[in-house]
Design a protein around this motif. Structure first.
Motif, PDB file in Angstrom:
ATOM      1  N   ALA A 154      -2.816 -16.199   3.197  1.00 23.09           N
ATOM      2  CA  ALA A 154      -1.937 -15.426   2.321  1.00 23.09           C
ATOM      3  C   ALA A 154      -0.771 -14.923   3.161  1.00 23.09           C
ATOM      4  N   SER A 155       0.336 -14.675   2.507  1.00 22.02           N
ATOM      5  CA  SER A 155       1.501 -14.139   3.204  1.00 22.02           C
ATOM      6  C   SER A 155       2.226 -13.172   2.281  1.00 22.02           C
ATOM      7  N   ARG A 156       2.960 -12.280   2.870  1.00 22.04           N
ATOM      8  CA  ARG A 156       3.734 -11.331   2.089  1.00 22.04           C
ATOM      9  C   ARG A 156       4.981 -12.013   1.521  1.00 22.04           C
ATOM     10  N   CYS A 157       5.606 -11.368   0.567  1.00 17.10           N
ATOM     11  CA  CYS A 157       6.845 -11.853  -0.015  1.00 17.10           C
ATOM     12  C   CYS A 157       7.881 -12.003   1.114  1.00 17.10           C
ATOM     13  N   PRO A 158       8.362 -13.222   1.418  1.00 14.76           N
ATOM     14  CA  PRO A 158       9.193 -13.424   2.608  1.00 14.76           C
ATOM     15  C   PRO A 158      10.546 -12.725   2.550  1.00 14.76           C
ATOM     16  N   TRP A 159      11.045 -12.426   1.333  1.00 16.78           N
ATOM     17  CA  TRP A 159      12.363 -11.808   1.219  1.00 16.78           C
ATOM     18  C   TRP A 159      12.294 -10.285   1.314  1.00 16.78           C
ATOM     19  N   ASP A 160      11.068  -9.746   1.276  1.00 14.05           N
ATOM     20  CA  ASP A 160      10.861  -8.298   1.373  1.00 14.05           C
ATOM     21  C   ASP A 160      10.792  -7.932   2.856  1.00 14.05           C
ATOM     22  N   LEU A 161      11.928  -7.838   3.473  1.00 15.30           N
ATOM     23  CA  LEU A 161      11.977  -7.657   4.925  1.00 15.30           C
ATOM     24  C   LEU A 161      11.526  -6.279   5.379  1.00 15.30           C
ATOM     25  N   ASP A 162      11.653  -5.264   4.500  1.00 13.80           N
ATOM     26  CA  ASP A 162      11.234  -3.918   4.908  1.00 13.80           C
ATOM     27  C   ASP A 162       9.856  -3.552   4.380  1.00 13.80           C
ATOM     28  N   GLY A 163       9.179  -4.470   3.677  1.00 16.24           N
ATOM     29  CA  GLY A 163       7.788  -4.272   3.295  1.00 16.24           C
ATOM     30  C   GLY A 163       7.539  -3.215   2.252  1.00 16.24           C
ATOM     31  N   ASP A 164       8.502  -3.006   1.326  1.00 14.27           N
ATOM     32  CA  ASP A 164       8.299  -1.985   0.293  1.00 14.27           C
ATOM     33  C   ASP A 164       7.959  -2.586  -1.058  1.00 14.27           C
ATOM     34  N   GLY A 165       7.727  -3.905  -1.110  1.00 14.33           N
ATOM     35  CA  GLY A 165       7.369  -4.555  -2.355  1.00 14.33           C
ATOM     36  C   GLY A 165       8.546  -4.918  -3.236  1.00 14.33           C
ATOM     37  N   GLN A 166       9.756  -4.642  -2.808  1.00 15.07           N
ATOM     38  CA  GLN A 166      10.969  -4.946  -3.565  1.00 15.07           C
ATOM     39  C   GLN A 166      11.946  -5.717  -2.676  1.00 15.07           C
ATOM     40  N   VAL A 167      12.791  -6.519  -3.303  1.00 13.98           N
ATOM     41  CA  VAL A 167      13.918  -7.134  -2.592  1.00 13.98           C
ATOM     42  C   VAL A 167      15.154  -6.345  -3.014  1.00 13.98           C
ATOM     43  N   GLY A 168      15.704  -5.577  -2.055  1.00 15.13           N
ATOM     44  CA  GLY A 168      16.791  -4.675  -2.410  1.00 15.13           C
ATOM     45  C   GLY A 168      17.700  -4.376  -1.236  1.00 15.13           C
ATOM     46  N   ASP A 194      -4.935  -1.134   2.972  1.00 12.13           N
ATOM     47  CA  ASP A 194      -4.106  -0.649   4.070  1.00 12.13           C
ATOM     48  C   ASP A 194      -4.167  -1.541   5.312  1.00 12.13           C
ATOM     49  N   ILE A 195      -3.793  -2.813   5.145  1.00 16.34           N
ATOM     50  CA  ILE A 195      -3.730  -3.761   6.253  1.00 16.34           C
ATOM     51  C   ILE A 195      -2.264  -3.958   6.652  1.00 16.34           C
ATOM     52  N   GLU A 196      -1.965  -3.863   7.942  1.00 16.72           N
ATOM     53  CA  GLU A 196      -0.601  -4.096   8.409  1.00 16.72           C
ATOM     54  C   GLU A 196      -0.311  -5.591   8.391  1.00 16.72           C
ATOM     55  N   VAL A 197       0.776  -5.971   7.716  1.00 15.34           N
ATOM     56  CA  VAL A 197       1.214  -7.370   7.680  1.00 15.34           C
ATOM     57  C   VAL A 197       2.722  -7.378   7.917  1.00 15.34           C
ATOM     58  N   ALA A 202       0.845  -1.193   0.000  1.00 17.57           N
ATOM     59  CA  ALA A 202       0.000   0.000   0.000  1.00 17.57           C
ATOM     60  C   ALA A 202       0.883   1.247   0.000  1.00 17.57           C
ATOM     61  N   PRO A 203       0.380   2.351  -0.537  1.00 18.44           N
ATOM     62  CA  PRO A 203       1.192   3.574  -0.592  1.00 18.44           C
ATOM     63  C   PRO A 203       1.352   4.263   0.751  1.00 18.44           C
ATOM     64  N   THR A 204       0.741   3.728   1.801  1.00 16.93           N
ATOM     65  CA  THR A 204       0.755   4.401   3.100  1.00 16.93           C
ATOM     66  C   THR A 204       2.024   4.165   3.902  1.00 16.93           C
ATOM     67  N   GLY A 205       2.891   3.204   3.470  1.00 16.37           N
ATOM     68  CA  GLY A 205       4.140   3.022   4.193  1.00 16.37           C
ATOM     69  C   GLY A 205       4.559   1.577   4.273  1.00 16.37           C
ATOM     70  N   PRO A 206       5.734   1.310   4.873  1.00 16.70           N
ATOM     71  CA  PRO A 206       6.230  -0.062   4.995  1.00 16.70           C
ATOM     72  C   PRO A 206       5.278  -0.937   5.806  1.00 16.70           C
ATOM     73  N   ASN A 207       5.244  -2.216   5.461  1.00 17.10           N
ATOM     74  CA  ASN A 207       4.443  -3.219   6.162  1.00 17.10           C
ATOM     75  C   ASN A 207       2.942  -2.977   6.061  1.00 17.10           C
ATOM     76  N   ARG A 208       2.518  -2.146   5.089  1.00 22.04           N
ATOM     77  CA  ARG A 208       1.096  -1.915   4.854  1.00 22.04           C
ATOM     78  C   ARG A 208       0.756  -2.493   3.479  1.00 22.04           C
ATOM     79  N   PHE A 209      -0.340  -3.254   3.416  1.00 22.13           N
ATOM     80  CA  PHE A 209      -0.676  -3.958   2.190  1.00 22.13           C
ATOM     81  C   PHE A 209      -2.161  -3.821   1.879  1.00 22.13           C
ATOM     82  N   ASP A 210      -2.464  -3.754   0.584  1.00 23.24           N
ATOM     83  CA  ASP A 210      -3.836  -3.915   0.118  1.00 23.24           C
ATOM     84  C   ASP A 210      -4.075  -5.385  -0.158  1.00 23.24           C
ATOM     85  N   VAL A 211      -5.228  -5.884   0.285  1.00 23.29           N
ATOM     86  CA  VAL A 211      -5.558  -7.299   0.129  1.00 23.29           C
ATOM     87  C   VAL A 211      -6.624  -7.423  -0.959  1.00 23.29           C
ATOM     88  N   LYS A 212      -6.245  -8.035  -2.065  1.00 23.67           N
ATOM     89  CA  LYS A 212      -7.175  -8.249  -3.174  1.00 23.67           C
ATOM     90  C   LYS A 212      -7.702  -9.675  -3.113  1.00 23.67           C
TER      91      LYS A 212
END
Length: 402
Positions: A347-361, A313-316, A208-218
């Motif tokens: 459902a679970s978030r991408c496990p390698w995205d430790l900072d929750g920004d949708g990217q592995v970097g 905007d769900i915290e995960v 989600a655009p609201t910040g790290p560890n925030r996700f939209d659930v489709k």
């Protein structure tokens, strides 16, 4: 449930809401009513020879309002096959506290309790909309208990062309019926299931655009029904649980969907069936499609194309477990036995995205180094403490999350 189209009708929830309506309604007059609302003929264990056997379930709805004292709304169901009585089942129901508050508090609020089986089970009654109605926020509201599903123990399996009739009557000493017109329902068995089913097809978490560890659930989902003797209210809520705790619940499509009644799909070829499903967000196209039962057999059902709801905007957090659950709205048909538990999905978030920004970097690399040698932490991908294998795994996943 196999869909006839890959196109998903997107129904975006603009805000996270509870599953309680804020609308208020006029104060109802004192009333009570029992109703045979649906009959289901669902698959049962096919047996060693693969013979097709079916179980019969009957759904009864009970409403009561404006009563200042407890009322006895116990009932009995008589089942007839080809005009011959074959079974009788009943339920003891005592309603308490249904004093007529629905007009003041609106749909969604509590309005009393009901005890079943001599107090073995106590359920809450809710001010629920009297479906169907359009628009949804103009529904009348009455104090209803959750629909009661009862199995009918037939002495032998139904055969094609058998005529099944269910008659409801008050138990001895219980209040008489005030509206006997809805105390009976019948169907002619066609050798196939008469059923309804809600199913989650997929769940997707996107940052989600609201910040790290925030996700939209489709959530992509749908429903199907076939050969029902009456229209079926399949109003659905989507609940999101995180680590076993519900964090949000939304109504879909304005709160309700009215499935076709009496529709029969002979072929699962995607052809249109029925007039479509009425809903709180317009008419939904329906087509003949495959539905799998609990024994791995497939049946044709008249169902919607894929529907989509987005819960924003769900915290995960990295180690969180997220579960999506389809639930009937108050007054809608419950889920049926004989079909798989396809109304829940994790459902679970991408496990390698430790900072929750949708990217592995770089941020995730820095986080992994900070966890170095620690065990049971988000960067411990292989449950053997953070080390070189986890570092190699993260680098191998570099870039956008899959």
């Amino acid at each position: 449930m196999k869909r006839s189209s890959g196109v998903c009708a997107l129904l975006v929830s603009a805000a996270v809401v509870s599953c309680v309506s804020e609308t208020t309604f006029a104060q109802p007059a004192p009333m009570h009513n029992r109703k045979v609302s649906q009959i289901a003929v669902v698959p049962s264990d096919p047996g060693p020879r693969g013979d097709a056997f079916f179980d019969v379930w009957v759904v009864v709805e009970i409403a009561a309002d404006g009563h200042s004292a407890p009322v006895d709304l116990s009932f009995e169901l008589d089942a007839f096959v080809n005009g011959i009585p074959v079974a009788t089942v009943g339920e003891q129901v005592i309603v308490t506290g249904a004093g007529g508050g629905c007009g003041d508090s609106g749909c969604g609020s509590g309005c009393g309790t009901a005890s079943l089986g001599g107090g073995a089970l106590v359920v809450s009654m809710i001010c629920a909309p009297d479906l169907p109605c359009v628009p949804f926020n103009d529904c009348d509201c009455s104090c209803q208990m959750p629909p009661i599903s009862l199995p009918i123990p037939l002495p032998q399996p139904l055969r094609p062309k058998d005529y099944l009739e269910i008659l409801l009557r008050p138990s001895p000493g219980a209040l008489p019926e005030t509206n006997p017109s809805d105390d009976s329902l019948d169907l002619t068995h066609n050798g196939k299931p008469s059923f309804w089913n809600r199913k989650i097809e997929s769940v997707e978490l996107t940052p989600a655009p609201t910040g790290p560890n925030r996700f939209d659930v489709k959530v992509t989902w749908g429903f199907a029904a076939n050969s029902l003797p009456a229209p079926a209210s399949l109003g659905t809520q989507i609940a999101v649980e995180r680590n076993g705790v519900e964090v949000v619940c939304i109504d879909t499509c304005g709160g309700w969907i009215q499935a076709p009644g009496g529709e029969e799909c002979m072929f699962c070829d995607g052809t249109p069936c029925g007039p479509g499903a009425e809903s709180g967000c317009g008419n939904l196209p329906t087509s003949c499609q495959l539905v799998e039962d609990a024994f791995g057999d497939f049946h044709c059902g008249c169902g919607t194309d894929s529907l989509c709801d987005v819960i924003p905007d769900i915290e995960v957090l990295p180690l969180d477990t997220v579960e999506i659950i389809l639930k009937p709205i108050p007054g809608a048909l419950p889920e049926l036995p004989g079909f798989p538990e396809d109304d829940e999905e994790e459902a679970s978030r991408c496990p390698w995205d430790l900072d929750g920004d949708g990217q592995v970097g770089a941020g995730d690399l820095a986080a992994l180094i900070g966890f170095w040698t620690q065990c049971g932490v988000p960067a411990d991908f292989f449950d053997d403490c953070v080390g070189a294998d986890d570092l190699a795994e993260l680098i191998g996943r570099w870039g956008p999350c899959p």
